[in-house]
Write a protein that holds these residues in place. Structure first.
Motif, PDB file in Angstrom:
ATOM      1  N   TYR A  18      86.339  31.171  66.811  1.00  0.00           N
ATOM      2  CA  TYR A  18      85.417  29.916  66.467  1.00  0.00           C
ATOM      3  C   TYR A  18      84.502  30.269  65.351  1.00  0.00           C
ATOM      4  CZ  TYR A  18      85.988  31.313  71.298  1.00  0.00           C
ATOM      5  OH  TYR A  18      86.799  32.240  73.082  1.00  0.00           O
ATOM      6  N   ILE A  19      84.511  31.166  64.280  1.00  0.00           N
ATOM      7  CA  ILE A  19      83.915  31.311  62.992  1.00  0.00           C
ATOM      8  C   ILE A  19      84.504  30.208  62.382  1.00  0.00           C
ATOM      9  CG2 ILE A  19      86.123  32.628  62.121  1.00  0.00           C
ATOM     10  CD1 ILE A  19      82.235  33.534  61.909  1.00  0.00           C
ATOM     11  N   GLY A  20      85.291  29.591  62.299  1.00  0.00           N
ATOM     12  CA  GLY A  20      85.115  28.240  60.872  1.00  0.00           C
ATOM     13  C   GLY A  20      84.066  26.858  61.746  1.00  0.00           C
ATOM     14  N   LYS A  21      84.423  27.278  63.232  1.00  0.00           N
ATOM     15  CA  LYS A  21      83.214  25.881  63.534  1.00  0.00           C
ATOM     16  C   LYS A  21      81.483  26.244  63.456  1.00  0.00           C
ATOM     17  CE  LYS A  21      82.572  22.308  66.674  1.00  0.00           C
ATOM     18  NZ  LYS A  21      82.774  20.762  66.293  1.00  0.00           N
ATOM     19  N   THR A  22      81.646  27.108  62.741  1.00  0.00           N
ATOM     20  CA  THR A  22      80.141  28.380  63.171  1.00  0.00           C
ATOM     21  C   THR A  22      80.123  27.624  61.210  1.00  0.00           C
ATOM     22  OG1 THR A  22      80.445  29.805  64.737  1.00  0.00           O
ATOM     23  CG2 THR A  22      78.664  29.999  62.659  1.00  0.00           C
ATOM     24  N   LEU A  23      81.018  27.475  60.618  1.00  0.00           N
ATOM     25  CA  LEU A  23      80.991  28.455  59.358  1.00  0.00           C
ATOM     26  C   LEU A  23      81.103  26.141  58.748  1.00  0.00           C
ATOM     27  CD1 LEU A  23      82.759  30.673  57.791  1.00  0.00           C
ATOM     28  CD2 LEU A  23      80.337  30.621  58.532  1.00  0.00           C
ATOM     29  N   GLU A  24      81.593  25.928  59.285  1.00  0.00           N
ATOM     30  CA  GLU A  24      81.650  23.843  59.296  1.00  0.00           C
ATOM     31  C   GLU A  24      80.040  23.635  59.550  1.00  0.00           C
ATOM     32  OE1 GLU A  24      83.479  21.505  57.371  1.00  0.00           O
ATOM     33  OE2 GLU A  24      84.151  23.022  57.665  1.00  0.00           O
ATOM     34  N   ILE A  51      89.159  34.060  57.412  1.00  0.00           N
ATOM     35  CA  ILE A  51      88.156  32.637  57.223  1.00  0.00           C
ATOM     36  C   ILE A  51      87.552  32.350  56.589  1.00  0.00           C
ATOM     37  CG2 ILE A  51      87.217  31.187  59.018  1.00  0.00           C
ATOM     38  CD1 ILE A  51      89.050  32.368  60.843  1.00  0.00           C
ATOM     39  N   ILE A  52      85.718  33.836  56.188  1.00  0.00           N
ATOM     40  CA  ILE A  52      84.874  33.408  56.214  1.00  0.00           C
ATOM     41  C   ILE A  52      85.668  33.381  54.152  1.00  0.00           C
ATOM     42  CG2 ILE A  52      83.533  36.030  55.778  1.00  0.00           C
ATOM     43  CD1 ILE A  52      83.688  36.007  58.040  1.00  0.00           C
ATOM     44  N   ASP A  97      79.124  30.543  68.187  1.00  0.00           N
ATOM     45  CA  ASP A  97      78.091  29.149  68.403  1.00  0.00           C
ATOM     46  C   ASP A  97      78.188  28.411  66.653  1.00  0.00           C
ATOM     47  OD1 ASP A  97      77.411  30.770  70.507  1.00  0.00           O
ATOM     48  OD2 ASP A  97      75.509  31.769  69.951  1.00  0.00           O
ATOM     49  N   TYR A  98      77.201  27.634  67.216  1.00  0.00           N
ATOM     50  CA  TYR A  98      77.644  26.139  66.596  1.00  0.00           C
ATOM     51  C   TYR A  98      76.283  25.518  66.089  1.00  0.00           C
ATOM     52  CZ  TYR A  98      80.556  23.353  69.745  1.00  0.00           C
ATOM     53  OH  TYR A  98      80.501  23.391  70.537  1.00  0.00           O
TER      54      TYR A  98
END
Length: 323
Positions: A18-24, A51-52, A97-98
Protein backbone atom coordinates in the motif's frame (compact mmCIF):
# COMPACT_ATOMS: atom_id res chain seq x y z
CA UNK A 1 13.57 20.40 6.14
CA UNK A 2 13.07 23.59 8.15
CA UNK A 3 11.20 25.93 5.81
CA UNK A 4 8.09 23.94 5.03
CA UNK A 5 4.54 25.14 5.65
CA UNK A 6 3.30 21.59 6.35
CA UNK A 7 5.03 18.53 7.76
CA UNK A 8 3.33 15.25 6.91
CA UNK A 9 3.78 12.43 9.43
CA UNK A 10 3.76 8.97 7.82
CA UNK A 11 4.19 6.06 10.23
CA UNK A 12 4.46 2.74 8.39
CA UNK A 13 5.40 -0.89 8.96
CA UNK A 14 5.20 -3.88 6.59
CA UNK A 15 2.90 -2.09 4.15
CA UNK A 16 4.69 -2.71 0.85
CA UNK A 17 1.33 -3.47 -0.80
CA UNK A 18 0.00 0.00 0.00
CA UNK A 19 2.83 2.48 0.73
CA UNK A 20 3.35 3.38 -2.94
CA UNK A 21 -0.28 4.52 -3.24
CA UNK A 22 0.10 6.53 -0.04
CA UNK A 23 3.27 8.30 -1.16
CA UNK A 24 1.91 8.93 -4.65
CA UNK A 25 -1.10 10.72 -3.15
CA UNK A 26 1.31 12.89 -1.15
CA UNK A 27 3.69 13.93 -3.94
CA UNK A 28 0.68 14.67 -6.18
CA UNK A 29 -0.56 17.45 -3.89
CA UNK A 30 -0.95 20.86 -5.55
CA UNK A 31 -0.05 23.74 -3.22
CA UNK A 32 1.26 27.31 -3.26
CA UNK A 33 3.61 26.42 -0.38
CA UNK A 34 6.35 23.88 0.30
CA UNK A 35 5.68 20.74 2.33
CA UNK A 36 7.62 17.71 3.53
CA UNK A 37 6.63 14.11 4.24
CA UNK A 38 8.63 12.48 7.03
CA UNK A 39 8.22 8.76 6.41
CA UNK A 40 9.17 6.51 9.31
CA UNK A 41 9.62 2.85 8.38
CA UNK A 42 9.60 0.92 11.67
CA UNK A 43 12.11 -1.76 10.70
CA UNK A 44 9.83 -3.50 8.21
CA UNK A 45 10.56 -7.09 7.22
CA UNK A 46 9.04 -6.77 3.73
CA UNK A 47 9.89 -4.42 0.83
CA UNK A 48 8.38 -1.34 2.49
CA UNK A 49 11.67 0.47 3.08
CA UNK A 50 12.84 -0.09 -0.49
CA UNK A 51 9.75 1.62 -1.90
CA UNK A 52 10.25 4.56 0.46
CA UNK A 53 13.85 4.88 -0.73
CA UNK A 54 12.70 5.00 -4.34
CA UNK A 55 10.29 7.85 -3.63
CA UNK A 56 12.90 9.70 -1.56
CA UNK A 57 15.34 9.54 -4.49
CA UNK A 58 12.68 10.68 -6.96
CA UNK A 59 11.24 13.44 -4.72
CA UNK A 60 14.13 14.55 -2.45
CA UNK A 61 12.49 17.92 -1.73
CA UNK A 62 9.38 16.22 -0.33
CA UNK A 63 10.12 12.74 1.02
CA UNK A 64 12.30 12.55 4.15
CA UNK A 65 12.98 8.84 4.83
CA UNK A 66 13.51 7.58 8.38
CA UNK A 67 14.47 3.92 7.99
CA UNK A 68 14.84 2.34 11.40
CA UNK A 69 17.09 -0.55 12.34
CA UNK A 70 15.11 -1.21 15.53
CA UNK A 71 11.33 -1.46 15.86
CA UNK A 72 9.82 1.26 18.07
CA UNK A 73 6.17 0.24 17.82
CA UNK A 74 3.45 2.39 16.29
CA UNK A 75 3.29 4.95 19.12
CA UNK A 76 7.07 5.28 19.37
CA UNK A 77 7.50 5.56 15.62
CA UNK A 78 4.80 8.23 15.32
CA UNK A 79 6.09 10.29 18.25
CA UNK A 80 9.64 10.27 16.87
CA UNK A 81 8.43 11.50 13.47
CA UNK A 82 6.38 14.23 15.12
CA UNK A 83 9.45 15.45 17.00
CA UNK A 84 11.22 15.88 13.66
CA UNK A 85 8.38 17.94 12.13
CA UNK A 86 9.14 21.64 11.64
CA UNK A 87 6.14 22.83 9.63
CA UNK A 88 3.57 25.31 10.87
CA UNK A 89 0.99 22.56 10.40
CA UNK A 90 1.17 18.79 10.83
CA UNK A 91 -0.84 16.37 8.69
CA UNK A 92 -1.07 12.65 9.47
CA UNK A 93 -1.49 9.65 7.20
CA UNK A 94 -0.70 5.99 7.82
CA UNK A 95 1.09 3.84 5.27
CA UNK A 96 -1.99 1.96 4.09
CA UNK A 97 -4.29 4.97 3.55
CA UNK A 98 -4.19 7.59 0.79
CA UNK A 99 -5.52 11.02 -0.14
CA UNK A 100 -8.33 11.41 -2.67
CA UNK A 101 -8.10 15.16 -3.24
CA UNK A 102 -4.95 16.63 -4.79
CA UNK A 103 -5.86 19.93 -3.11
CA UNK A 104 -6.25 18.39 0.35
CA UNK A 105 -3.34 20.23 1.95
CA UNK A 106 -4.14 23.55 0.26
CA UNK A 107 -7.78 23.53 1.39
CA UNK A 108 -6.87 22.83 5.00
CA UNK A 109 -4.07 25.38 5.13
CA UNK A 110 -6.39 28.01 3.67
CA UNK A 111 -8.95 27.26 6.38
CA UNK A 112 -6.50 27.30 9.29
CA UNK A 113 -4.71 30.40 8.01
CA UNK A 114 -8.03 32.28 7.98
CA UNK A 115 -9.33 30.81 11.28
CA UNK A 116 -6.61 31.32 13.92
CA UNK A 117 -8.91 30.15 16.76
CA UNK A 118 -9.04 26.62 15.28
CA UNK A 119 -6.30 24.13 16.14
CA UNK A 120 -7.30 21.40 13.70
CA UNK A 121 -9.14 20.77 10.47
CA UNK A 122 -10.52 17.48 9.14
CA UNK A 123 -12.50 16.13 6.21
CA UNK A 124 -14.70 13.18 5.26
CA UNK A 125 -13.20 9.83 4.31
CA UNK A 126 -14.15 6.93 2.12
CA UNK A 127 -13.60 3.43 3.51
CA UNK A 128 -11.99 1.01 1.06
CA UNK A 129 -10.90 -2.62 1.11
CA UNK A 130 -7.49 -4.11 0.31
CA UNK A 131 -8.05 -3.47 -3.40
CA UNK A 132 -9.24 0.11 -2.99
CA UNK A 133 -12.91 -0.73 -3.57
CA UNK A 134 -15.20 1.59 -1.64
CA UNK A 135 -17.18 0.00 1.23
CA UNK A 136 -20.16 2.31 1.71
CA UNK A 137 -21.83 -0.01 4.25
CA UNK A 138 -18.79 0.37 6.50
CA UNK A 139 -18.92 4.15 6.12
CA UNK A 140 -22.49 4.15 7.39
CA UNK A 141 -21.43 2.55 10.67
CA UNK A 142 -18.08 4.29 11.11
CA UNK A 143 -17.41 6.59 14.07
CA UNK A 144 -16.27 9.51 11.88
CA UNK A 145 -18.31 12.67 11.25
CA UNK A 146 -20.62 12.15 8.27
CA UNK A 147 -20.93 15.82 7.35
CA UNK A 148 -18.98 19.02 7.77
CA UNK A 149 -19.20 21.45 10.64
CA UNK A 150 -18.03 22.20 14.17
CA UNK A 151 -16.70 19.36 16.31
CA UNK A 152 -17.61 19.33 20.01
CA UNK A 153 -16.79 17.52 23.27
CA UNK A 154 -20.32 16.11 23.22
CA UNK A 155 -19.52 14.41 19.90
CA UNK A 156 -16.36 12.97 21.41
CA UNK A 157 -18.38 11.61 24.33
CA UNK A 158 -20.70 9.90 21.83
CA UNK A 159 -17.55 8.28 20.42
CA UNK A 160 -17.70 10.28 17.20
CA UNK A 161 -14.39 11.49 15.79
CA UNK A 162 -13.93 14.71 13.76
CA UNK A 163 -12.44 12.67 10.94
CA UNK A 164 -10.19 9.73 10.13
CA UNK A 165 -6.47 10.25 10.80
CA UNK A 166 -5.60 10.67 7.11
CA UNK A 167 -7.98 13.66 6.85
CA UNK A 168 -6.39 15.57 9.74
CA UNK A 169 -4.27 18.68 9.97
CA UNK A 170 -3.15 20.27 13.25
CA UNK A 171 -1.34 23.44 14.27
CA UNK A 172 2.11 22.44 15.48
CA UNK A 173 2.26 25.34 17.95
CA UNK A 174 -0.70 23.84 19.85
CA UNK A 175 1.40 20.80 20.72
CA UNK A 176 3.86 22.88 22.76
CA UNK A 177 1.34 24.25 25.23
CA UNK A 178 -0.49 20.95 25.39
CA UNK A 179 2.66 18.91 25.98
CA UNK A 180 3.63 21.15 28.90
CA UNK A 181 0.19 20.74 30.44
CA UNK A 182 0.30 16.96 30.08
CA UNK A 183 3.80 16.67 31.51
CA UNK A 184 2.81 18.72 34.55
CA UNK A 185 -0.10 16.33 35.07
CA UNK A 186 2.28 13.34 34.66
CA UNK A 187 0.35 11.95 31.68
CA UNK A 188 2.35 9.86 29.22
CA UNK A 189 2.53 12.06 26.12
CA UNK A 190 3.70 9.11 24.00
CA UNK A 191 0.13 7.78 24.07
CA UNK A 192 -1.41 11.00 22.76
CA UNK A 193 -2.25 9.77 19.26
CA UNK A 194 -5.51 9.21 17.38
CA UNK A 195 -8.54 9.51 19.70
CA UNK A 196 -6.56 10.70 22.73
CA UNK A 197 -4.90 13.36 20.59
CA UNK A 198 -8.30 14.67 19.49
CA UNK A 199 -9.43 14.92 23.11
CA UNK A 200 -6.31 16.78 24.16
CA UNK A 201 -6.49 19.22 21.29
CA UNK A 202 -10.09 20.07 22.23
CA UNK A 203 -8.70 21.57 25.43
CA UNK A 204 -6.62 24.14 23.55
CA UNK A 205 -8.85 25.14 20.65
CA UNK A 206 -11.66 24.42 18.22
CA UNK A 207 -11.90 21.82 15.46
CA UNK A 208 -13.74 21.77 12.16
CA UNK A 209 -14.63 19.29 9.43
CA UNK A 210 -14.67 20.73 5.89
CA UNK A 211 -17.38 18.31 4.75
CA UNK A 212 -15.42 17.22 1.66
CA UNK A 213 -13.97 13.77 0.92
CA UNK A 214 -10.25 14.13 1.43
CA UNK A 215 -8.91 10.63 2.09
CA UNK A 216 -9.47 6.89 1.78
CA UNK A 217 -9.18 4.75 4.90
CA UNK A 218 -8.15 1.20 4.09
CA UNK A 219 -10.17 -1.15 6.29
CA UNK A 220 -8.59 -4.60 6.08
CA UNK A 221 -9.09 -7.23 8.79
CA UNK A 222 -7.08 -10.04 7.18
CA UNK A 223 -4.42 -11.03 9.69
CA UNK A 224 -0.90 -10.16 8.57
CA UNK A 225 -2.09 -7.62 6.01
CA UNK A 226 -0.13 -4.75 7.59
CA UNK A 227 -3.34 -2.80 8.12
CA UNK A 228 -4.07 -1.32 11.56
CA UNK A 229 -7.56 -2.80 11.36
CA UNK A 230 -6.21 -6.34 11.09
CA UNK A 231 -4.64 -6.02 14.52
CA UNK A 232 -7.29 -4.08 16.41
CA UNK A 233 -10.79 -4.82 15.11
CA UNK A 234 -11.39 -8.34 16.42
CA UNK A 235 -13.96 -8.68 19.22
CA UNK A 236 -11.96 -10.49 21.89
CA UNK A 237 -11.50 -10.25 25.65
CA UNK A 238 -8.13 -8.54 25.37
CA UNK A 239 -9.35 -5.99 22.83
CA UNK A 240 -12.48 -5.23 24.88
CA UNK A 241 -10.49 -4.75 28.10
CA UNK A 242 -7.99 -2.57 26.25
CA UNK A 243 -10.88 -0.52 24.90
CA UNK A 244 -12.44 -0.10 28.37
CA UNK A 245 -9.11 0.94 29.84
CA UNK A 246 -8.73 3.49 27.07
CA UNK A 247 -12.08 5.08 27.97
CA UNK A 248 -11.08 5.32 31.62
CA UNK A 249 -7.73 6.85 30.71
CA UNK A 250 -9.44 9.45 28.51
CA UNK A 251 -11.85 10.39 31.31
CA UNK A 252 -8.88 10.97 33.59
CA UNK A 253 -7.07 12.99 30.93
CA UNK A 254 -10.16 15.12 30.31
CA UNK A 255 -10.46 15.88 34.02
CA UNK A 256 -6.84 17.04 34.13
CA UNK A 257 -7.41 19.24 31.08
CA UNK A 258 -10.57 20.81 32.48
CA UNK A 259 -13.02 19.00 30.21
CA UNK A 260 -16.14 17.13 31.34
CA UNK A 261 -16.24 13.63 29.91
CA UNK A 262 -18.41 10.66 30.93
CA UNK A 263 -18.46 7.44 28.89
CA UNK A 264 -21.21 5.68 30.86
CA UNK A 265 -23.57 5.68 27.87
CA UNK A 266 -20.84 3.90 25.93
CA UNK A 267 -20.41 1.40 28.76
CA UNK A 268 -24.13 0.56 28.56
CA UNK A 269 -23.64 -0.03 24.82
CA UNK A 270 -20.69 -2.33 25.55
CA UNK A 271 -22.70 -4.21 28.19
CA UNK A 272 -25.48 -4.91 25.69
CA UNK A 273 -22.90 -5.97 23.12
CA UNK A 274 -21.37 -8.31 25.69
CA UNK A 275 -24.76 -9.83 26.45
CA UNK A 276 -25.50 -10.32 22.76
CA UNK A 277 -22.15 -12.08 22.35
CA UNK A 278 -22.07 -13.93 25.69
CA UNK A 279 -21.69 -17.34 24.05
CA UNK A 280 -18.45 -16.16 22.47
CA UNK A 281 -16.70 -15.93 25.85
CA UNK A 282 -15.86 -18.35 28.62
CA UNK A 283 -17.61 -17.72 31.93
CA UNK A 284 -14.37 -16.35 33.40
CA UNK A 285 -13.73 -13.95 30.49
CA UNK A 286 -17.36 -12.80 30.50
CA UNK A 287 -17.20 -12.02 34.23
CA UNK A 288 -13.89 -10.19 33.86
CA UNK A 289 -15.31 -7.87 31.20
CA UNK A 290 -18.55 -7.30 33.12
CA UNK A 291 -16.74 -6.57 36.38
CA UNK A 292 -14.50 -4.07 34.61
CA UNK A 293 -17.55 -2.28 33.17
CA UNK A 294 -19.08 -1.99 36.64
CA UNK A 295 -15.83 -0.87 38.25
CA UNK A 296 -15.29 1.89 35.67
CA UNK A 297 -18.88 3.16 35.65
CA UNK A 298 -19.88 6.39 37.38
CA UNK A 299 -23.41 5.04 37.80
CA UNK A 300 -22.81 1.47 38.91
CA UNK A 301 -26.41 1.00 40.09
CA UNK A 302 -27.79 1.72 36.61
CA UNK A 303 -25.35 -0.63 34.90
CA UNK A 304 -26.04 -3.46 37.35
CA UNK A 305 -29.79 -2.95 36.86
CA UNK A 306 -29.48 -3.20 33.08
CA UNK A 307 -27.38 -6.33 33.47
CA UNK A 308 -29.98 -7.99 35.71
CA UNK A 309 -32.74 -7.29 33.17
CA UNK A 310 -30.66 -8.80 30.39
CA UNK A 311 -29.91 -11.86 32.54
CA UNK A 312 -33.61 -12.39 33.26
CA UNK A 313 -34.50 -12.11 29.56
CA UNK A 314 -31.79 -14.62 28.68
CA UNK A 315 -33.09 -17.06 31.33
CA UNK A 316 -36.66 -16.75 30.03
CA UNK A 317 -35.50 -17.45 26.45
CA UNK A 318 -33.60 -20.48 27.68
CA UNK A 319 -36.64 -21.85 29.56
CA UNK A 320 -38.99 -21.20 26.65
CA UNK A 321 -36.55 -22.84 24.31
CA UNK A 322 -36.48 -25.99 26.40
CA UNK A 323 -40.26 -26.17 26.34
Amino acid sequence: MGNKKVSIVVATYNQEKYIGKTLESIVSQKTNFEFEAIVGDDCSTDGNAAIIKEYAEKYPDIIVPILREKNLGMAGNTMDIMMRATGEYIAFIEGDDYWLDENKLQKQVDFLDSHPDYVACFGLCQIVDANGVRQEDCEQWSSFMKEGGEYTVEMFQDYILPGQTATSMYRRVAYGALQQKLMEAKIDVSKMIDRSQVLCMLSVGKMYNLGEYLAAYRYVITEGSGSWSSQNDFYSKNNVLKYLQGMKDMEHTAEVLGLKLNFDARRVFELNKLEDSANQFSKEDYCEIYNQLVEDSYNKKELIGIHRKRQIKRLIRKVVGKN
